[in-house]
Scaffold this active site. Sequence first.
Site, PDB file in Angstrom:
ATOM      1  N   HIS A   1       0.841  -1.204   0.000  1.00 17.95           N
ATOM      2  CA  HIS A   1       0.000   0.000   0.000  1.00 17.95           C
ATOM      3  C   HIS A   1       0.883   1.264   0.000  1.00 17.95           C
ATOM      4  O   HIS A   1       0.673   2.175  -0.808  1.00 17.95           O
ATOM      5  CB  HIS A   1      -0.910  -0.019   1.234  1.00 17.95           C
ATOM      6  CG  HIS A   1      -1.787   1.183   1.396  1.00 17.95           C
ATOM      7  ND1 HIS A   1      -3.133   1.174   1.125  1.00 17.95           N
ATOM      8  CD2 HIS A   1      -1.508   2.444   1.817  1.00 17.95           C
ATOM      9  CE1 HIS A   1      -3.643   2.370   1.350  1.00 17.95           C
ATOM     10  NE2 HIS A   1      -2.680   3.163   1.778  1.00 17.95           N
ATOM     11  N   GLU A   2       1.870   1.285   0.878  1.00 17.21           N
ATOM     12  CA  GLU A   2       2.721   2.484   0.981  1.00 17.21           C
ATOM     13  C   GLU A   2       3.579   2.666  -0.272  1.00 17.21           C
ATOM     14  O   GLU A   2       3.717   3.776  -0.783  1.00 17.21           O
ATOM     15  CB  GLU A   2       3.606   2.409   2.237  1.00 17.21           C
ATOM     16  CG  GLU A   2       2.850   2.399   3.554  1.00 17.21           C
ATOM     17  CD  GLU A   2       1.799   3.490   3.677  1.00 17.21           C
ATOM     18  OE1 GLU A   2       2.000   4.586   3.132  1.00 17.21           O
ATOM     19  OE2 GLU A   2       0.749   3.223   4.278  1.00 17.21           O
TER      20      GLU A   2
ATOM     21  N   HIS B   1       1.721   4.181  -3.071  1.00 14.99           N
ATOM     22  CA  HIS B   1       1.598   5.647  -2.999  1.00 14.99           C
ATOM     23  C   HIS B   1       2.747   6.292  -3.798  1.00 14.99           C
ATOM     24  O   HIS B   1       2.571   7.339  -4.421  1.00 14.99           O
ATOM     25  CB  HIS B   1       1.640   6.132  -1.555  1.00 14.99           C
ATOM     26  CG  HIS B   1       0.303   6.063  -0.863  1.00 14.99           C
ATOM     27  ND1 HIS B   1      -0.846   6.598  -1.405  1.00 14.99           N
ATOM     28  CD2 HIS B   1      -0.061   5.529   0.333  1.00 14.99           C
ATOM     29  CE1 HIS B   1      -1.867   6.395  -0.571  1.00 14.99           C
ATOM     30  NE2 HIS B   1      -1.418   5.740   0.482  1.00 14.99           N
TER      31      HIS B   1
ATOM     32  N   TYR C   1      -3.998  14.768  -2.800  1.00 12.60           N
ATOM     33  CA  TYR C   1      -4.392  13.981  -1.624  1.00 12.60           C
ATOM     34  C   TYR C   1      -5.540  14.638  -0.877  1.00 12.60           C
ATOM     35  O   TYR C   1      -5.445  14.949   0.312  1.00 12.60           O
ATOM     36  CB  TYR C   1      -3.180  13.787  -0.710  1.00 12.60           C
ATOM     37  CG  TYR C   1      -3.287  12.550   0.152  1.00 12.60           C
ATOM     38  CD1 TYR C   1      -3.532  11.303  -0.405  1.00 12.60           C
ATOM     39  CD2 TYR C   1      -3.134  12.627   1.521  1.00 12.60           C
ATOM     40  CE1 TYR C   1      -3.623  10.172   0.375  1.00 12.60           C
ATOM     41  CE2 TYR C   1      -3.221  11.502   2.320  1.00 12.60           C
ATOM     42  CZ  TYR C   1      -3.469  10.273   1.737  1.00 12.60           C
ATOM     43  OH  TYR C   1      -3.558   9.145   2.517  1.00 12.60           O
TER      44      TYR C   1
ATOM     45  N   GLU D   1      -5.832   6.602  -2.462  1.00 14.50           N
ATOM     46  CA  GLU D   1      -5.956   5.514  -1.487  1.00 14.50           C
ATOM     47  C   GLU D   1      -6.461   4.227  -2.146  1.00 14.50           C
ATOM     48  O   GLU D   1      -6.017   3.130  -1.809  1.00 14.50           O
ATOM     49  CB  GLU D   1      -6.907   5.935  -0.356  1.00 14.50           C
ATOM     50  CG  GLU D   1      -6.261   6.829   0.677  1.00 14.50           C
ATOM     51  CD  GLU D   1      -5.078   6.158   1.357  1.00 14.50           C
ATOM     52  OE1 GLU D   1      -5.155   4.943   1.642  1.00 14.50           O
ATOM     53  OE2 GLU D   1      -4.061   6.827   1.578  1.00 14.50           O
TER      54      GLU D   1
ATOM     55  N   ASP E   1     -10.204  13.734   7.494  1.00 14.48           N
ATOM     56  CA  ASP E   1      -9.419  12.784   6.691  1.00 14.48           C
ATOM     57  C   ASP E   1      -9.188  13.321   5.272  1.00 14.48           C
ATOM     58  O   ASP E   1      -9.351  12.597   4.287  1.00 14.48           O
ATOM     59  CB  ASP E   1     -10.147  11.431   6.660  1.00 14.48           C
ATOM     60  CG  ASP E   1      -9.359  10.341   5.962  1.00 14.48           C
ATOM     61  OD1 ASP E   1      -8.121  10.337   6.053  1.00 14.48           O
ATOM     62  OD2 ASP E   1     -10.003   9.497   5.303  1.00 14.48           O
TER      63      ASP E   1
ATOM     64  N   HIS F   1      -9.559   8.183   3.035  1.00 15.35           N
ATOM     65  CA  HIS F   1      -9.594   6.764   3.433  1.00 15.35           C
ATOM     66  C   HIS F   1     -11.033   6.269   3.592  1.00 15.35           C
ATOM     67  O   HIS F   1     -11.254   5.110   3.902  1.00 15.35           O
ATOM     68  CB  HIS F   1      -8.874   6.558   4.765  1.00 15.35           C
ATOM     69  CG  HIS F   1      -7.415   6.815   4.736  1.00 15.35           C
ATOM     70  ND1 HIS F   1      -6.867   8.056   4.988  1.00 15.35           N
ATOM     71  CD2 HIS F   1      -6.365   5.988   4.471  1.00 15.35           C
ATOM     72  CE1 HIS F   1      -5.547   7.983   4.892  1.00 15.35           C
ATOM     73  NE2 HIS F   1      -5.217   6.753   4.574  1.00 15.35           N
TER      74      HIS F   1
END
Lengths: 88, 338
Positions: free
Chosen positions: B160-161, B164, B175, B184, B252, B257
């Site tokens: 996931h990271e 990005h 973002y 995301e 958020d 998310h």
Amino acid sequence: MKYDINIEGGFTAIPKRFEGEVKLGKDEEKEMREAVSVTQQDNSQLRDGFTYTVKFTDEDGIYESQFNESNLPKKIRHFITDIQKGNN
Amino acid sequence: MCTKAHCYIIPPYLLEKLAKHGNRSCKRALNDTGRIAERRRSSLNNLLLRNQAEGSGERFVYDSQNQFEQRMKLVRQEGQDPVEDESVNNAYDTSGFVRKYFQETFGLNSIDGNGLDIISNVHYGEAYNNAYWDGDEMTYGDGDGKEFTDFASAIDVVAHELVHGVTQFFANLEYQSQPGALNEHFSDVFGTIIKQKYLEQDIADADWLIGDSVVTEEFPGVAIRSMKAPGTANDFDTQPDHMDNYYNGMGDNQGVHINSGIPNKAFYLCCLEIGIDDCALIWFETLKALWRTSDFNDMVETLVSTAQQLISEDKVAQNAVEAISMSFSQVGLTPIVV
């Protein structure tokens, strides 16, 4: 000094809020107020970083600012860590 | 003709309109313009403006030693033997698996396509319940041990990271709001694909959960998110699975998310129709075609046109467009197919 700290975002996106009151020395209170007041450089490529909304209230006024992972002052970072560990 | 160099003086709104009409050089210019402006602000611009030589995507793992500092102590780098610290070895191995997946599946040389080194920081901070990408590298906390555990050891979190990073270099999606939710979404999509590959599962065996291995038994839920059933992974999970329940709040980053649950559910449904590998290719090519301000409708439109192109090249199932249409219709995003 009263504190109200909101932590949002992050990979988990589960918000956390810490409210309370701490007794700090005059110098330490001043350092905390200054840490909240200083404008920090932003990093807009942060993804999944936390957003920290920090609010301090003392007899002289209310001090509030928003930070992220890249610009959270060390002083505030350690204060939050202590709160999370139950030290404050 | 619009070249990359010429596009820098064209206003972003015009670049965006041209990008929406399929002009890829304008899309690149739009993304580059945004990225370079951001880099200028973070004083790394000089590095970016240079023509960098292609690298080999070497892995470097640093130990933050429970300080809130990155790159404190280099503990393992490419080709070195495992160390005693399992978090270090896990970060090294899982980031290598992600790199290999993108290399073997899409021919991508590391996360930027240009061999960018893959830098991980483990043991960040004290009881730090998070993992993040900062534009250059990944950073993982150990978790507090009460609700969360080591983030560096979870393949889906690492993927996931890292994705990005891929998104930053290929679409640079903003973002916030819908572009942020798409940012995301792509990280969850490839997080779950790579998790299934890592665990050698097929879609019927998979749990479609994100972050199930970083939550403890005390945590009130089974994972952080669910692609199959958004909003059900834990007691705090507010992800919608349909546009009817779209989150309009400011929290958020306007729900990056949260609203990602909507395309996440559509991705899951689409995988059931045409399989995860065809979806992976369609989603990856779509990511490359998106731009900084793309919203949900832009993505659906691009998914359809990408699928049409891939069908004509016989690279994905003939019913891919129908599968995308049906999947997104079920979450309230009906595409117009021409």
